[in-house]
Design an enzyme around this catalytic site. Structure first.
Site, PDB file in Angstrom:
ATOM      1  CE  LYS A 157      -1.754   1.675   3.757  1.00 53.65           C
ATOM      2  NZ  LYS A 157      -2.542   1.888   5.002  1.00 53.65           N
ATOM      3  CG  ASP A 175      -7.285   3.431   2.436  1.00 54.59           C
ATOM      4  OD1 ASP A 175      -8.228   2.983   1.746  1.00 54.59           O
ATOM      5  OD2 ASP A 175      -7.246   4.613   2.824  1.00 54.59           O
TER       6      ASP A 175
END
Length: 266
Positions: A157, A175
């Site tokens: 991420k 997320d």
């Protein structure tokens, strides 16, 4: 100037809508009988609507260099972008490059990072980042995913945030907001972030991955909240199988919509 979350005609159309199948039956919004072509068309229509709804979408972490964004993203874990932005000016001034982070006094660094929470672990990550960048990458942040994910405190991420916003290499940032919304949209049933990223990548044009991620995250922060989504004030209602899990009345739902200033506290 950002556009309103909803146009008045969309609000009127929401009044006439009935809850989607998933909301009515309490089942997963992902429909295995939906053809890949139909899902792609629906996803791209929703992506276009998100572009109108959140025309102000952007990376909310302040940075001027790839290193600054990398450090800010690592620090954003378990805190808000707003808090990181409060800390980062002093941090970036004191530690302008990887060499400075590598040689940082731990006590001084922890004091600067304390407002972000988990400051001891974050200090370890930042010092480790500096040391690894100096030892393996001549002090420069690598511009590719395989190298980025080898850095301390950097997962997929974080790597995609850096690649997309500092290097203009398209990436999907999965997320908690992103994962929650694409599952509610019925685009995927996966929980694993890597699998979510893989499936959504098939639905959205690659060139749009970075800005699309911001738009979804903005929508999750402002409209499609985890506990009480503002369904009756959502411009995606016509294509969302989860429509109806939150209040349907536009006035009631409208009160749940967060302003840009309020939304960045999540």
């Amino acid at each position: 100037m950002s556009q309103p979350v909803l146009q008045s005609d969309l609000i009127r159309s929401v009044k006439a809508r009935r809850p989607g199948r998933a909301a009515r039956l309490g089942v997963s919004p992902f429909d295995p009988d939906e053809t890949p072509l139909a899902r792609t068309r629906r996803a791209r229509r929703m992506a276009r609507e998100l572009a109108d709804i959140h025309s102000d979408a952007h990376c909310e972490l302040d940075f001027t260099t790839p290193l600054e964004l990398l450090v800010a993203t690592v620090l954003s874990a378990q805190t808000t972008d707003r808090m990181v932005n409060r800390v980062s000016p002093a941090l970036f001034a004191r530690y302008p490059d990887a060499v400075a982070y590598a040689g940082a006094d731990r006590g001084e660094l922890e004091e600067v990072l304390k407002p972000t929470g988990f400051f001891r672990a974050k200090a370890n990550s930042v010092i480790g980042l500096g040391q690894t960048l100096v030892e393996r990458f001549a002090g420069e942040v690598p511009g590719n995913l395989p190298d980025l994910v080898t850095l301390p405190g950097v997962g997929r991420k974080t790597a995609n945030v850096v690649l997309g916003n500092a290097f203009e290499v398209p990436g999907l940032t999965v997320d908690t907001h992103f994962g929650r919304l694409v599952r509610r949209f019925g685009w995927t049933a996966e929980e694993d972030p890597v699998k979510v990223e893989t499936e959504v990548a098939e639905l959205v044009p690659k060139k749009e991955w970075t800005i699309f991620s911001h738009r979804v995250i903005f929508h999750g922060r402002r409209v499609c909240h985890a506990k009480k989504p503002a369904c009756g004030a959502c411009g995606l209602a016509a294509w969302c199988p989860s429509f109806g899990i939150g209040p349907l009345d536009p006035e009631v739902a409208g009160k749940l919509v967060k302003s840009p200033a309020a939304s960045d506290t999540e």
